[in-house]
Design an enzyme around this catalytic site. Structure first.
Site, PDB file in Angstrom:
ATOM      1  N   ASP A  27       0.684  -1.289   0.053  1.00  0.00           N
ATOM      2  CA  ASP A  27       0.076  -0.057   0.058  1.00  0.00           C
ATOM      3  C   ASP A  27       0.983   1.152  -0.002  1.00  0.00           C
ATOM      4  OD1 ASP A  27      -2.206   1.702   0.125  1.00  0.00           O
ATOM      5  OD2 ASP A  27      -3.193   0.449   1.635  1.00  0.00           O
ATOM      6  N   TRP A  28       0.234   2.341  -0.248  1.00  0.00           N
ATOM      7  CA  TRP A  28       1.016   3.620  -0.491  1.00  0.00           C
ATOM      8  C   TRP A  28       1.879   3.871   0.917  1.00  0.00           C
ATOM      9  CZ3 TRP A  28      -0.722   1.528  -4.356  1.00  0.00           C
ATOM     10  CH2 TRP A  28      -0.313   2.122  -5.827  1.00  0.00           C
TER      11      TRP A  28
END
Length: 894
Positions: free
Chosen positions: A305-306
Site C-alpha cells: 500500500d502507499w
C-alpha cells in the site's frame, strides 16, 4: 528505552504536513498524543501476546509453476533474461509520489515494449479523474447477493479502467471483512462473512480482468481498524497496529476471500498497512512467501500500500515484488528503499539476483497474462490536475510540461449497471401493513439533508471527506468523482406530484400533519480512510459510534411524534443501532439503501414506488446494542510504541458470535423483505463425492524460470551519458556503481535461508489444493413466488457441523447462496447450490491441512433459508432427508 523528543515531534509534524497533501495518513492526533507524553517517565510497550507468531518463511517461492500461467511466464522469461539490471529494478519501483499521471507509476522497460505501468484507485470507480461512472460501493454489491451483478459491475469498471489507460486497478477490497462494526473501510468490501466477501471479490476480479486490466485484491491482511494503521515515520518510533491472528482464524475467516480471488486468477495483491502478529505486512515473510505465494500458489505480483514499505532488503526477501509509490521513509525528497538502493543491494550481493529476477518476472508475466502487450492504451488522464496541460511530474522541483488530460469519456451505458446494482441492493427491513410501495399521488413530506445533493457540489469535498447531502460513498482513496449524483429528492419529485421537502436535519417547528401525510426521513452514517477526520471520526466511526449522524435519531423521533406514517431511508457504511425508534408505531417502514453511488435517486424510487420489488439482503447483522458484540472487536485507543489488536474472538464475528451466545439481533445477517412472498419446497440433497477426512494429495510444482546467477556488470546501473534527470524521480541508477562491493555486513532476518521450503500440503494450484473445490454435495430447492407481484428471492445454505465434531465451530456458517431471476406471480424456479470440500473443512493447525470431520453417526446439516435466522428447512448428509418445520438452530431476532 526510546523516548520521544521534540525533534521527533517536529519531524513527524513536517512529515504529516507533506503527507496531508496526498492520499496518505494524517498523523496529527498521534503527534498531539506524543507531545502530551513528552517527558513522561512511563515507557510502555505491549508485546505481541503469546501464541501469535510471525514465523519466518524463506526464501520467496518463484512464480511460474501453475499451468494456466505457463505461457505468460515463458514470454516473461525471454524478456527478463535480456534485461539490464536497471530495467529490472525500474519495473519493481514506483517513480515517486506525484511523479507521473497516475496515483502509482512504475518505471519502464521500453526496449521490450513495456511502458511505465499505471496504477490507479479505486474499488468503485476510476479515482481522481473525469467522465467515469461512480459505481455503488462494495457493501452495496454485497447487499444484492447477486453474483451476476457483481461480475457485471466488475466488467464495467474494468472497461473504464482500460479506456483511461490504467494497467493495474486498485480493487476490489476483501479486507477488512467487517470484524469491527465501526471499522472505517468496511464499506469497500462486500460483507461480514468470508463466503459473501469471497464471491463479491472473485466475481469483481473476473469482471475487471475480462478487459485485460490487472485487478488488485486488497488489503492483505487483518486491517480491521483505520486508527494507528501505519508505521509512523521515522520507522520504529511507533509501529503500525499489530493484528494478532491465530492460524486457524486466518485461514477460515480472513484469508478465505483472498484465496478465492487468487483462484479466480487475480493479477495483483496489495498488502495492508498494519502488522500481522508483530511483523509488518509489507515484509511479513509468512504472509507473503508462506501463505500467498506457496500455499495459495499466487502467480502475480505483490505490492505495498502507499508508503507502507519500511525496509528495502527485508521486504525483498519477504516476497514483496513492487514498492508503491516508491518513496522511502519520507516522501518528496527523492529517497527510496528500492530504486537505486535495490540496484546497490543486488550489486553487493545482499539481495540475491534470483529474488530480483522473480520480482520482475512476476510483473512482466502478469502484464502478458492479461494481454497488455496487445495494443493496450497509455494513460490519457492525470490524477494530479483537471487541467488539459501541466507538469508531467508535479512533485518535481522543475518539470517539463505535458498534455495531462484528454477527457476521454469511458462511461458507455454503465449507468444502467450502476442503477441495477443500487436498486437490487436496497434492503427492506420493516414494512408494516404494506406501507410500501407508495402511491405517486401520496402526500409526501421529506425530511433530512441526505435527500439532497451537497449544495457545494457532489465532489466539493476532497475524496468525499464530508457528510453533506446524499451519502453515496464513504471517504478516502476508495472513492471516485461523481459525473453527476442523482439525489433522492429530485427523483421523488419526478415520480410524485405532492412533495414537500425540509432539507434541515432538525425537525421544523410549527408543522401541521394531515392524517394522509407520509413522512419520509433520510438519515446517514459515514466512515472512511484515516487520512481524513470527518466530524470527529478519524476514518473509523470513533465519534459517532453506530448511531446515525447529524442527530438522525432525533429527526426520526420528532417525525414519528408528528406523523402517523413514517418511512425511514438509511444511507450507511454499515450497521447502525435502530433501537431508539424502530418500535415506534408510526415508523411503518425502514429501507437501507447502503451506498448507492451516482444512481442514488432513481434506484431508490424504483423501489419506493413499486416499479420493482426489493430484493436486497443485509450483508451484516444489526444488533440491539453495540455491547452485544465482544469487547475485542471494539476500536482500540493509543498505546505507546504499538497498539496490539488481538483477534481473541477467533472465528466468532457478526452473526457467528451472536448465535454462539444466544444473543438475538434486531435484524439478522441476510435479512431482507420483499413486496411479494416466496416458498421454498421440495428440497433434495445429492452426494457427488464421497466424504474423506483429508483431500487427495496435491501435485508437485511445475518448473519455474531459470536465469543466470552471475551478478550483472555494475555499468548497467551507471547514469547514461548526457541523461537529463528529473529531481525527485526515483531512478535505478547509482553514482559510481563500480565502487560497490560485497561487504558481508548485512544482518539477515531471523530464520532466513536460501534452501526452498517443502511444498505445502494444502497448496497445489491457485488458491490452494484444487481438491478443495471438489463438489461434495448438491442441494436443490424449489422457489415459488406465492405473492401478488414479481420479485427475486435469495436462497442461502448454512452448514452446521456434526454434533460429534471435535473442533469448536460456529453453530452455522454461510457456505452457498444463489439469487433467482425475477419470478412472476405464481412462477417457480429450482435453485441448485454446490457444497465443496472446503465448505465442509476445518483448518488443522497441526497437520497444516484442511480436514473434514467425517462422522458415521452424526450428519452435517444444511440449513436452507433467506437469512441466518428463522431457519426451519434442512437437509442431512447421512440420511439424505430434507425436511421443513425444524427448530431453528439459532436464536431468532427480536
Amino acid at each position: 528505552m526510546a523516548r520521544i523528543t521534540y525533534f521527533s515531534v517536529l519531524l513527524l509534524t513536517l512529515t504529516s504536513f507533506s503527507l496531508s497533501l496526498v492520499r496518505t495518513p494524517n498523523f496529527a492526533a498521534d503527534i498531539n498524543r506524543a507531545q502530551q507524553l513528552q517527558g513522561s517517565s512511563k515507557d510502555k510497550r505491549d508485546s505481541v501476546p503469546a501464541g501469535y507468531v510471525a514465523a519466518p518463511y524463506y526464501p520467496a517461492p518463484p512464480g511460474g509453476w501453475v499451468s494456466s500461467w505457463a505461457a505468460a511466464y515463458a514470454k516473461a522469461q525471454k524478456v527478463v533474461a535480456n534485461m539490464t539490471l536497471a530495467e529490472k529494478v525500474n519495473l519493481t519501483t514506483g517513480t515517486g509520489m506525484s511523479m507521473g499521471p497516475c496515483v502509482g507509476n512504475t518505471g519502464s522497460a521500453l526496449r521490450f515494449g513495456i511502458p511505465s505501468l499505471c496504477l490507479q484507485d479505486s474499488a468503485l470507480g476510476i479515482g481522481a479523474t473525469d467522465n467515469i461512472t461512480a459505481f455503488p460501493a462494495g457493501i452495496t454489491v454485497g447487499a444484492t447477493w447477486n453474483k451476476a451483478l457483481a461480475y457485471a459491475r466488475g466488467v464495467a469498471l474494468g472497461a473504464e479502467a482500460r479506456g483511461k489507460g490504467v494497467n493495474i486497478q486498485l480493487g476490489p477490497v476483501v479486507g477488512p471483512i467487517g470484524r469491527k462494526p465501526r471499522g472505517g473501510r468496511n464499506w469497500e468490501g462486500f460483507g461480514a462473512d468470508p463466503v459473501l466477501q469471497a464471491w463479491g471479490g472473485a466475481e469483481t476480479v473476473k469482471g475487471i480482468q475480462a478487459n485485460g486490466v490487472i485487478a488488485t485484491i486488497k488489503h492483505f491482511i487483518g486491517n480491521e481498524q483505520e486508527a494507528y494503521r501505519m508505521d509512523i515515520i521515522p520507522h520504529g518510533l511507533m509501529k503500525a497496529i499489530s493484528s494478532n491472528i491465530d492460524d486457524r482464524t486466518l485461514h477460515e475467516l480472513y484469508s478465505w476471500p483472498f484465496a478465492e480471488a487468487i483462484r479466480a486468477g487475480v493479477g495483483a495483491v496489495m498488502t495492508s498497512y498494519n502488522d500481522v502478529n508483530g511483523s509488518a505486512s509489507s515484509q511479513n515473510s509468512m504472509m507473503i512467501n508462506g501463505i500467498l505465494k506457496d500455499e495459495f500458489g499466487f502467480q502475480g505480483l505483490v505490492m505495498t500500500d502507499w508508503l507502507a514499505q519500511i525496509g528495502g532488503v527485508s521486504s525483498a526477501l519477504a516476497g514483496l515484488d513492487m514498492a508503491m509509490p516508491g518513496d522511502g521513509a519520507i516522501p518528496f525528497l527523492g529517497l527510496a528503499y528500492w530504486a537505486f538502493e535495490l540496484s546497490t543491494s543486488v550489486l553487493n550481493g545482499t539481495v540475491p539476483l534470483n529474488r530480483l529476477n522473480d520480482m520482475v518476472t512476476r510483473i512482466v508475466a502478469t502484464w502478458y497474462q492479461l494481454g497488455q502487450d496487445q495494443d493496450y492504451p497509455l494513460p490519457n488522464f492525470s490524477s494530479n490536475t483537471a487541467d488539459p496541460t501541466g507538469p508531467c511530474y508535479p512533485a518535481a522541483l522543475l518539470s517539463p510540461t505535458c498534455v495531462t488530460n484528454q477527457y476521454v469519456n469511458v462511461q458507455s451505458d454503465h449507468a444502467k449497471v450502476a442503477r441495477n446494482v443500487s436498486r437490487e441492493a436496497i434492503t427492506l427491513l420493516k414494512n408494516v401493513n404494506n406501507t410500501l410501495p407508495l402511491s405517486t399521488s401520496a402526500s409526501l413530506k421529506i425530511f433530512g439533508s441526505d435527500a439532497e445533493n451537497n449544495p457545494a457540489g457532489p465532489n466539493a469535498c476532497t475524496q468525499r471527506s464530508c457528510n453533506t447531502g446524499i451519502l453515496g460513498m464513504g471517504w478516502g482513496s476508495g472513492t471516485a468523482n461523481y459525473p453527476y449524483l442523482d439525489a433522492p429528492i429530485d427523483a421523488i419529485k419526478r415520480k410524485a406530484a405532492n412533495v414537500t421537502y425540509y432539507s434541515s436535519d432538525s425537525f421544523p417547528s410549527g408543522l401541521t400533519a394531515a392524517a394522509s401525510d407520509i413522512a419520509v426521513v433520510f438519515v446517514t452514517s459515514d466512515s472512511g480512510e484515516n487520512q481524513y477526520t470527518v466530524e470527529g471520526n478519524d476514518g473509523d466511526r470513533s465519534s459517532s459510534g453506530l448511531y446515525t449522524w447529524h442527530n438522525g435519531d432525533a429527526l426520526i423521533e420528532a417525525a414519528a411524534a408528528k406523523y402517523a406514517t413514517v418511512i425511514v431511508v438509511v444511507h450507511t457504511v454499515g450497521p447502525i443501532l435502530v433501537e431508539n425508534w424502530i418500535d415506534f408505531p408510526s415508523v411503518k417502514a425502514v429501507v437501507f439503501a447502503h451506498l448507492p453511488g451516482q444512481e442514488a435517486g432513481d434506484s431508490l424510487t424504483d423501489i419506493l414506488f413499486g416499479e420493482y420489488s426489493p430484493s436486497g439482503h443485509l450483508p451484516y447483522s444489526i444488533p440491539v446494542a453495540e455491547s452485544n458484540y465482544p469487547s475485542s472487536v471494539s476500536l482500540l485507543g493509543f498505546e505507546f510504541f504499538q497498539v496490539q489488536d488481538t483477534f481473541s474472538e477467533g472465528l466468532y464475528i457478526d452473526y457467528r458470535y451472536l448465535n454462539k451466545h444466544s444473543i438475538a439481533p434486531r435484524f439478522a445477517f441476510g435479512h431482507g423483505l420483499s413486496y411479494t412472498t416466496f416458498s421454498r419446497t421440495s428440497a433434495t440433497i445429492t452426494t457427488v463425492t464421497a466424504l474423506s477426512s483429508t483431500p487427495p494429495a496435491r501435485a508437485p510444482k511445475g518448473s519455474t524460470p531459470v536465469y543466470s546467477t552471475s551478478i550483472p556488470p555494475a555499468s548497467e546501473v551507471a547514469w547514461p551519458t548526457g541523461f537529463n534527470k528529473i529531481w525527485r524521480y526515483l531512478y535505478p541508477y547509482v553514482d559510481d556503481p563500480e565502487s560497490i562491493t560485497a561487504t558481508n555486513t548485512f544482518v539477515y532476518p531471523a530464520g532466513y535461508q536460501t534452501t526452498p521450503q517443502p511444498d505445502p500440503v494444502a497448496g497445489g494450484d491457485q488458491g490452494g489444493n484444487p481438491a478443495l473445490w471438489d463438489v461434495m454435495f448438491t442441494i436443490s430447492v424449489k422457489v415459488t413466488n406465492t405473492g401478488t407481484v414479481a420479485g427475486k428471492d435469495v436462497v442461502m445454505v448454512f452448514v452446521q457441523y456434526p454434533s460429534d465434531n471435535p473442533w469448536d465451530t460456529p453453530i452455522i456458517q454461510l457456505r452457498a447462496f444463489e439469487k433467482t431471476d425475477t419470478l412472476a406471480k405464481g412462477a417457480s424456479k429450482v435453485v441448485t447450490l454446490q457444497i465443496t470440500r472446503k465448505d465442509l473443512s476445518i483448518w488443522d493447525v497441526v497437520s497444516q491441512n484442511w480436514i473434514i470431520p467425517v462422522s458415521k453417526t452424526a450428519p452435517f446439516l444444511f440449513w436452507i433459508g433467506g437469512s441466518s435466522a428463522n431457519l426451519t428447512l434442512a437437509c442431512e448428509s447421512l440420511s439424505k432427508i430434507c425436511s421443513g418445520g425444524r427448530v431453528s438452530p439459532v436464536v431468532v431476532p427480536v
